[in-house]
Design a protein around this motif. Structure first.
Motif, short mmCIF file in Angstrom:
data_model
loop_
_atom_site.label_atom_id
_atom_site.label_comp_id
_atom_site.label_asym_id
_atom_site.label_seq_id
_atom_site.Cartn_x
_atom_site.Cartn_y
_atom_site.Cartn_z
N ASP A 178 0.82 -1.21 0.00
CA ASP A 178 0.00 0.00 0.00
C ASP A 178 0.85 1.26 0.00
O ASP A 178 0.44 2.30 -0.54
N GLU A 179 2.07 1.20 0.55
CA GLU A 179 2.95 2.36 0.49
C GLU A 179 3.47 2.56 -0.93
O GLU A 179 3.57 3.70 -1.41
N VAL A 180 3.82 1.47 -1.60
CA VAL A 180 4.22 1.58 -3.01
C VAL A 180 3.08 2.17 -3.83
O VAL A 180 3.30 3.03 -4.70
N GLU A 181 1.86 1.76 -3.52
CA GLU A 181 0.70 2.27 -4.25
C GLU A 181 0.51 3.77 -3.99
O GLU A 181 0.14 4.52 -4.90
N ARG A 182 0.78 4.21 -2.77
CA ARG A 182 0.67 5.65 -2.48
C ARG A 182 1.71 6.44 -3.28
O ARG A 182 1.42 7.52 -3.79
N TRP A 183 2.93 5.90 -3.39
CA TRP A 183 3.94 6.55 -4.22
C TRP A 183 3.47 6.63 -5.67
O TRP A 183 3.64 7.65 -6.34
N PHE A 184 2.88 5.55 -6.16
CA PHE A 184 2.42 5.54 -7.54
C PHE A 184 1.28 6.55 -7.73
O PHE A 184 1.23 7.25 -8.75
N PRO A 202 11.36 10.90 -16.13
CA PRO A 202 10.74 9.77 -16.83
C PRO A 202 11.27 8.41 -16.41
O PRO A 202 10.51 7.44 -16.34
N GLU A 203 12.57 8.31 -16.12
CA GLU A 203 13.10 7.01 -15.70
C GLU A 203 12.58 6.61 -14.32
O GLU A 203 12.29 5.44 -14.07
N PHE A 204 12.45 7.58 -13.42
CA PHE A 204 11.85 7.28 -12.12
C PHE A 204 10.43 6.75 -12.31
O PHE A 204 10.03 5.76 -11.68
N ALA A 205 9.67 7.40 -13.18
CA ALA A 205 8.30 6.96 -13.45
C ALA A 205 8.28 5.53 -13.98
O ALA A 205 7.46 4.70 -13.57
N ALA A 206 9.20 5.22 -14.89
CA ALA A 206 9.25 3.87 -15.47
C ALA A 206 9.60 2.84 -14.41
O ALA A 206 9.00 1.75 -14.35
N ARG A 207 10.57 3.14 -13.56
CA ARG A 207 10.99 2.19 -12.54
C ARG A 207 9.88 1.94 -11.52
O ARG A 207 9.62 0.79 -11.12
N LEU A 208 9.23 3.00 -11.08
CA LEU A 208 8.14 2.85 -10.12
C LEU A 208 7.00 2.05 -10.73
O LEU A 208 6.39 1.19 -10.07
N LEU A 209 6.71 2.31 -11.99
CA LEU A 209 5.65 1.57 -12.68
C LEU A 209 5.98 0.07 -12.74
O LEU A 209 5.12 -0.78 -12.46
N ARG A 254 5.71 -1.56 -9.24
CA ARG A 254 4.32 -1.60 -8.79
C ARG A 254 3.55 -2.72 -9.49
O ARG A 254 2.82 -3.48 -8.85
N GLU A 255 3.73 -2.84 -10.80
CA GLU A 255 3.03 -3.89 -11.54
C GLU A 255 3.55 -5.28 -11.14
O GLU A 255 2.77 -6.24 -11.06
N ALA A 256 4.85 -5.39 -10.89
CA ALA A 256 5.40 -6.68 -10.47
C ALA A 256 4.79 -7.13 -9.15
O ALA A 256 4.40 -8.29 -8.99
N LEU A 257 4.70 -6.22 -8.19
CA LEU A 257 4.12 -6.58 -6.89
C LEU A 257 2.67 -7.03 -7.03
O LEU A 257 2.25 -8.02 -6.44
N HIS A 258 1.90 -6.29 -7.82
CA HIS A 258 0.49 -6.62 -7.99
C HIS A 258 0.31 -7.98 -8.66
O HIS A 258 -0.46 -8.82 -8.19
N HIS A 259 1.01 -8.19 -9.75
CA HIS A 259 0.73 -9.37 -10.57
C HIS A 259 1.44 -10.62 -10.06
O HIS A 259 1.00 -11.74 -10.36
N ILE A 275 2.73 -10.22 -4.39
CA ILE A 275 3.68 -10.08 -3.28
C ILE A 275 3.32 -8.80 -2.54
O ILE A 275 3.18 -7.74 -3.14
N SER A 276 3.19 -8.89 -1.23
CA SER A 276 2.66 -7.76 -0.46
C SER A 276 3.73 -6.86 0.14
O SER A 276 3.41 -5.84 0.74
N GLY A 277 5.01 -7.22 -0.01
CA GLY A 277 6.07 -6.42 0.58
C GLY A 277 7.23 -6.22 -0.37
O GLY A 277 7.49 -7.04 -1.25
N LEU A 278 7.93 -5.11 -0.20
CA LEU A 278 9.07 -4.76 -1.04
C LEU A 278 10.24 -4.42 -0.13
O LEU A 278 10.08 -3.73 0.88
N ARG A 279 11.43 -4.93 -0.47
CA ARG A 279 12.65 -4.45 0.18
C ARG A 279 13.53 -3.82 -0.88
O ARG A 279 13.99 -4.48 -1.81
N LEU A 280 13.74 -2.52 -0.74
CA LEU A 280 14.54 -1.75 -1.69
C LEU A 280 15.99 -1.76 -1.25
O LEU A 280 16.33 -1.29 -0.16
#
Length: 203
Positions: free
Chosen positions: A146-152, A173-180, A183-188, A191-196
């Protein structure tokens, strides 16, 4: 006293052994990073590691000592900017089209549902932007979906015309591409958590 097998250092956070991160971990390739993380994971735990490159996105996962699957997804930060954003920060239609393209790629990896507790992402650009907001620049960063989703959503607001300074999101634009992509990887991959993490170099 536990020592990281890759660096000979104590307290490797990638391995879950403490709070200091050995910077020479970044010289490892993604497979080696997986094998190192496996040394402290629970037996049979599904590990999923990803790195967003310029032209592709690498993903490895498995439950054994070595990755069972190694994939190169045909979406990368520069590639999305070039092919979907027309070389600049996207508009809303371009962002929607990019979502569809990225979805087609990130649905390729098959993961046992609900078994991976987090996606480990090596990406210096996303890490550094989130770290600025959190004011801790070196440590790995844990984020719930949900935090990744808020960033998106903040990114979408900037795409729609909100000032970047108001949203705390760069109009890059590259930041937008990376976040996209993440975000899509987590959803599809469900996976409910991310470690950056920062950057792990290509092997």
């Amino acid at each position: 006293m536990t020592t990281c097998v890759s660096s000979g250092m104590r307290a490797c956070t990638l391995c879950g052994l403490g709070s200091e991160y050995p910077r020479n971990m970044y010289s490892l390739d993604l497979t080696s990073a997986y094998e190192t993380a496996r040394t402290s994971a629970a037996p049979g735990e599904l590990l999923v590691l990803m790195r967003i490159n310029d032209e592709s996105t690498e993903l490895v996962h498995g439950t054994g000592l070595h990755p069972a699957v190694t994939l190169a997804l045909q979406v990368g930060a520069v590639r999305v900017v070039r092919e979907q954003f027309n070389g600049r920060f996207p508009g809303l239609l371009q962002l929607e089209n990019a979502i569809a393209t990225v979805e087609d790629e990130v649905t390729k990896p098959w993961l046992p549902p609900g078994q991976a507790r987090e996606l480990v992402l090596f990406d210096a650009g996303l890490h550094d932007n989130v770290a600025i907001e959190r004011a801790h620049h070196d440590a790995p960063i844990a984020m719930a979906l949900d935090e990744v989703e808020r960033w998106f959503n903040r990114l979408v607001a900037v795409v729609a015309g909100s000032p970047p300074s108001q949203q705390g999101v760069p109009d890059d634009p590259e930041f937008a591409a990376r976040l996209l992509i993440v975000r899509e990887a987590l959803h599809h991959l469900k996976i409910s958590g991310l470690r950056l993490e920062g950057a792990v170099q290509a092997g």
